[in-house]
Design a protein around this motif. Sequence first.
Motif, PDB file in Angstrom:
ATOM      1  N   ASP A  72       0.839  -1.183   0.000  1.00  0.00           N
ATOM      2  CA  ASP A  72       0.000   0.000   0.000  1.00  0.00           C
ATOM      3  C   ASP A  72       0.881   1.243   0.000  1.00  0.00           C
ATOM      4  OD1 ASP A  72      -2.285  -1.507   0.045  1.00  0.00           O
ATOM      5  OD2 ASP A  72      -2.534  -1.415   2.221  1.00  0.00           O
ATOM      6  N   TYR A  73       0.366   2.288  -0.594  1.00  0.00           N
ATOM      7  CA  TYR A  73       1.095   3.549  -0.659  1.00  0.00           C
ATOM      8  C   TYR A  73       0.692   4.408   0.530  1.00  0.00           C
ATOM      9  CZ  TYR A  73       3.569   7.330  -3.068  1.00  0.00           C
ATOM     10  OH  TYR A  73       4.459   8.306  -3.420  1.00  0.00           O
ATOM     11  N   SER A  74       1.535   5.380   0.854  1.00  0.00           N
ATOM     12  CA  SER A  74       1.315   6.182   2.059  1.00  0.00           C
ATOM     13  C   SER A  74       0.193   7.201   1.899  1.00  0.00           C
ATOM     14  CB  SER A  74       2.611   6.906   2.439  1.00  0.00           C
ATOM     15  OG  SER A  74       3.032   7.771   1.384  1.00  0.00           O
ATOM     16  N   GLU A 100      14.730  18.256 -10.863  1.00  0.00           N
ATOM     17  CA  GLU A 100      15.136  18.783  -9.550  1.00  0.00           C
ATOM     18  C   GLU A 100      14.591  17.957  -8.393  1.00  0.00           C
ATOM     19  OE1 GLU A 100      16.517  23.272  -9.392  1.00  0.00           O
ATOM     20  OE2 GLU A 100      14.389  23.014  -8.940  1.00  0.00           O
ATOM     21  N   THR A 101      13.382  17.487  -8.518  1.00  0.00           N
ATOM     22  CA  THR A 101      12.751  16.760  -7.417  1.00  0.00           C
ATOM     23  C   THR A 101      12.902  15.245  -7.548  1.00  0.00           C
ATOM     24  OG1 THR A 101      10.598  16.730  -8.555  1.00  0.00           O
ATOM     25  CG2 THR A 101      11.054  18.602  -7.092  1.00  0.00           C
ATOM     26  N   ILE A 102      13.590  14.799  -8.595  1.00  0.00           N
ATOM     27  CA  ILE A 102      13.800  13.376  -8.894  1.00  0.00           C
ATOM     28  C   ILE A 102      12.459  12.666  -8.968  1.00  0.00           C
ATOM     29  CG2 ILE A 102      15.143  11.312  -8.342  1.00  0.00           C
ATOM     30  CD1 ILE A 102      17.150  12.977  -6.908  1.00  0.00           C
ATOM     31  N   ASN A 103      11.648  13.111  -9.933  1.00  0.00           N
ATOM     32  CA  ASN A 103      10.286  12.633 -10.061  1.00  0.00           C
ATOM     33  C   ASN A 103       9.962  12.163 -11.461  1.00  0.00           C
ATOM     34  OD1 ASN A 103       7.824  12.517  -8.324  1.00  0.00           O
ATOM     35  ND2 ASN A 103       8.844  14.280  -7.397  1.00  0.00           N
ATOM     36  N   ARG A 104       9.087  11.179 -11.532  1.00  0.00           N
ATOM     37  CA  ARG A 104       8.534  10.715 -12.803  1.00  0.00           C
ATOM     38  C   ARG A 104       7.392  11.635 -13.248  1.00  0.00           C
ATOM     39  NH1 ARG A 104       8.680   5.590 -15.153  1.00  0.00           N
ATOM     40  NH2 ARG A 104       6.991   5.093 -16.586  1.00  0.00           N
ATOM     41  N   TRP A 105       6.621  12.123 -12.290  1.00  0.00           N
ATOM     42  CA  TRP A 105       5.462  12.948 -12.569  1.00  0.00           C
ATOM     43  C   TRP A 105       5.822  14.426 -12.547  1.00  0.00           C
ATOM     44  CZ3 TRP A 105       1.762  10.274  -8.526  1.00  0.00           C
ATOM     45  CH2 TRP A 105       1.410   9.006  -8.995  1.00  0.00           C
ATOM     46  N   ASN A 106       4.846  15.260 -12.904  1.00  0.00           N
ATOM     47  CA  ASN A 106       4.989  16.703 -12.709  1.00  0.00           C
ATOM     48  C   ASN A 106       4.253  17.098 -11.430  1.00  0.00           C
ATOM     49  OD1 ASN A 106       2.235  17.036 -13.298  1.00  0.00           O
ATOM     50  ND2 ASN A 106       2.571  17.768 -15.370  1.00  0.00           N
ATOM     51  N   ASP A 132      11.354   2.316  -9.831  1.00  0.00           N
ATOM     52  CA  ASP A 132      10.113   2.051 -10.561  1.00  0.00           C
ATOM     53  C   ASP A 132       9.210   1.124  -9.749  1.00  0.00           C
ATOM     54  OD1 ASP A 132      11.245   3.576 -12.502  1.00  0.00           O
ATOM     55  OD2 ASP A 132      11.355   2.011 -14.022  1.00  0.00           O
ATOM     56  N   ASN A 133       9.814   0.146  -9.067  1.00  0.00           N
ATOM     57  CA  ASN A 133       9.043  -0.765  -8.226  1.00  0.00           C
ATOM     58  C   ASN A 133       8.854  -0.256  -6.803  1.00  0.00           C
ATOM     59  OD1 ASN A 133       8.235  -2.817  -9.932  1.00  0.00           O
ATOM     60  ND2 ASN A 133      10.037  -4.082  -9.575  1.00  0.00           N
ATOM     61  N   SER A 134       9.859   0.433  -6.264  1.00  0.00           N
ATOM     62  CA  SER A 134       9.777   0.843  -4.866  1.00  0.00           C
ATOM     63  C   SER A 134       8.948   2.096  -4.652  1.00  0.00           C
ATOM     64  CB  SER A 134      11.186   1.066  -4.293  1.00  0.00           C
ATOM     65  OG  SER A 134      11.843   2.141  -4.952  1.00  0.00           O
ATOM     66  N   GLU A 135       8.835   2.950  -5.680  1.00  0.00           N
ATOM     67  CA  GLU A 135       8.112   4.212  -5.513  1.00  0.00           C
ATOM     68  C   GLU A 135       7.082   4.462  -6.610  1.00  0.00           C
ATOM     69  OE1 GLU A 135       6.579   7.918  -4.707  1.00  0.00           O
ATOM     70  OE2 GLU A 135       7.628   6.525  -3.370  1.00  0.00           O
ATOM     71  N   PHE A 136       7.503   4.443  -7.857  1.00  0.00           N
ATOM     72  CA  PHE A 136       6.652   5.011  -8.892  1.00  0.00           C
ATOM     73  C   PHE A 136       5.468   4.131  -9.271  1.00  0.00           C
ATOM     74  CE2 PHE A 136      10.781   7.176  -9.468  1.00  0.00           C
ATOM     75  CZ  PHE A 136      10.349   8.432  -9.069  1.00  0.00           C
ATOM     76  N   ARG A 137       5.649   2.829  -9.327  1.00  0.00           N
ATOM     77  CA  ARG A 137       4.498   1.975  -9.630  1.00  0.00           C
ATOM     78  C   ARG A 137       3.531   1.903  -8.445  1.00  0.00           C
ATOM     79  NH1 ARG A 137       4.142  -1.031 -14.027  1.00  0.00           N
ATOM     80  NH2 ARG A 137       3.316  -2.913 -13.044  1.00  0.00           N
ATOM     81  N   PRO A 138       4.006   1.830  -7.195  1.00  0.00           N
ATOM     82  CA  PRO A 138       3.057   1.947  -6.078  1.00  0.00           C
ATOM     83  C   PRO A 138       2.303   3.275  -6.074  1.00  0.00           C
ATOM     84  CG  PRO A 138       5.107   0.999  -5.307  1.00  0.00           C
ATOM     85  CD  PRO A 138       5.346   1.438  -6.724  1.00  0.00           C
ATOM     86  N   ALA A 139       2.994   4.372  -6.397  1.00  0.00           N
ATOM     87  CA  ALA A 139       2.319   5.675  -6.452  1.00  0.00           C
ATOM     88  C   ALA A 139       1.260   5.686  -7.547  1.00  0.00           C
ATOM     89  CB  ALA A 139       3.342   6.782  -6.676  1.00  0.00           C
ATOM     90  N   LEU A 140       1.590   5.088  -8.701  1.00  0.00           N
ATOM     91  CA  LEU A 140       0.637   5.034  -9.810  1.00  0.00           C
ATOM     92  C   LEU A 140      -0.599   4.234  -9.424  1.00  0.00           C
ATOM     93  CD1 LEU A 140      -0.043   5.548 -12.814  1.00  0.00           C
ATOM     94  CD2 LEU A 140       1.266   3.478 -13.358  1.00  0.00           C
ATOM     95  N   ALA A 141      -0.387   3.098  -8.782  1.00  0.00           N
ATOM     96  CA  ALA A 141      -1.520   2.277  -8.358  1.00  0.00           C
ATOM     97  C   ALA A 141      -2.394   3.040  -7.367  1.00  0.00           C
ATOM     98  CB  ALA A 141      -1.014   0.980  -7.740  1.00  0.00           C
ATOM     99  N   ALA A 142      -1.764   3.748  -6.420  1.00  0.00           N
ATOM    100  CA  ALA A 142      -2.526   4.521  -5.440  1.00  0.00           C
ATOM    101  C   ALA A 142      -3.288   5.650  -6.114  1.00  0.00           C
ATOM    102  CB  ALA A 142      -1.579   5.077  -4.374  1.00  0.00           C
ATOM    103  N   ARG A 143      -2.622   6.374  -7.020  1.00  0.00           N
ATOM    104  CA  ARG A 143      -3.280   7.504  -7.697  1.00  0.00           C
ATOM    105  C   ARG A 143      -4.509   7.062  -8.473  1.00  0.00           C
ATOM    106  NH1 ARG A 143      -0.624   9.935 -12.970  1.00  0.00           N
ATOM    107  NH2 ARG A 143      -1.674   8.038 -13.693  1.00  0.00           N
ATOM    108  N   ASP A 144      -4.387   5.924  -9.143  1.00  0.00           N
ATOM    109  CA  ASP A 144      -5.462   5.471 -10.023  1.00  0.00           C
ATOM    110  C   ASP A 144      -6.454   4.530  -9.337  1.00  0.00           C
ATOM    111  OD1 ASP A 144      -4.152   6.945 -11.908  1.00  0.00           O
ATOM    112  OD2 ASP A 144      -3.313   5.224 -12.984  1.00  0.00           O
ATOM    113  N   GLY A 145      -6.181   4.154  -8.085  1.00  0.00           N
ATOM    114  CA  GLY A 145      -7.074   3.240  -7.380  1.00  0.00           C
ATOM    115  C   GLY A 145      -7.090   1.859  -7.973  1.00  0.00           C
ATOM    116  N   ASN A 155       4.507  -5.770  -9.060  1.00  0.00           N
ATOM    117  CA  ASN A 155       5.918  -5.526  -9.340  1.00  0.00           C
ATOM    118  C   ASN A 155       6.329  -6.302 -10.584  1.00  0.00           C
ATOM    119  OD1 ASN A 155       6.446  -3.869  -7.154  1.00  0.00           O
ATOM    120  ND2 ASN A 155       7.096  -5.543  -5.825  1.00  0.00           N
ATOM    121  N   TRP A 156       7.210  -5.696 -11.368  1.00  0.00           N
ATOM    122  CA  TRP A 156       7.777  -6.432 -12.486  1.00  0.00           C
ATOM    123  C   TRP A 156       9.286  -6.546 -12.288  1.00  0.00           C
ATOM    124  CZ3 TRP A 156       5.738  -2.513 -16.628  1.00  0.00           C
ATOM    125  CH2 TRP A 156       6.354  -1.268 -16.458  1.00  0.00           C
TER     126      TRP A 156
END
Length: 301
Positions: free
Chosen positions: A3-5, A125-131, A177-190, A195-196
């Motif tokens: 689960d994401y925070s 600057e923020t080391i982010n995949r998203w804006n 990608d597995n530790s942060e960004f894909r969990p964030a994507l799953a949380a954002r989109d419900g 993990n891949w």
Amino acid sequence: MQDYSIGTPGKPWGAEEKAQWYDQQSVKRSVKEEVFDKLTHIIPDGFRLQQYGALPYDEERYPLYAVVPNSFDESKPSALVTGGVHGYETSGVQGALKFIQTQLAAYTVDFNIVVVPCVSPWGYETINRWNPLAIDPNRSFHADSPAPESQQLMHFIASLGMELSLHIDLHETTDTDNSEFRPALAARDGTTHDNWNIPDGFYTVANTPNPQLAFQQAVIDAVRNVTHIAPADGNGKIIGADVMSEGVICYDKKSLFLCGGMTDAKYVTTTEVYPDSDNATPENCNDAQVAAVCAALDFIK
């Protein structure tokens, strides 16, 4: 997948959750020092630095730059190199800068080349995949795009009025990608995103309707002299996609609204290096990106 925070599992984010996510972001490195200041010193003769826009989050802090020829020769093929669509993918930016500094001048005889080294400077600057709007610019290259990074780049390339033969988009695949960004994507989109397996090595992503596998393989063959090529996993896949030839997978770039699908170039590829490998260094990853760009240009010369 954990689960994401932020948010409630199974429920897409609203404005409150997106604001909460944004409040957790912070500047971790300077795009001015690491990108913009470098650019002012590495432009070769025959090219100029052109500001084509600025991000509305802070227009002074986040200008958008391209390196463009002083003049375009219609008798030559035209090529586009983009980096930093995902700002956290460092070698996409630094590799583009190194190409400008070390190789761009050598290809001016045969090509018109435009290089956009940092499409998402806030993300860098923020080391982010998203804006800041929790939008992935690399899923936003379409009409009425909500991502200013994507929208302004599309408008700029269209304004040049050139027919592109080649577009190479420089990316990385990282452990985050597995530790942060894909969990964030799953949380954002419900939704749920499993993990891949993170591929250990370089690979390319071709365009499904027009993969140009000989072209992709030429890029792979050049990069293997610099860094190792990612093997397929036990299911014959890389990041969940079938391997078409060594180190090559396909995405339908236009239907996914990827940066690589924003033009009608015949030759299109997305590079993916793996900076978290025990066998990789930042410089090695930058060199792999440069080798990929050069091989792509050499193939169509």
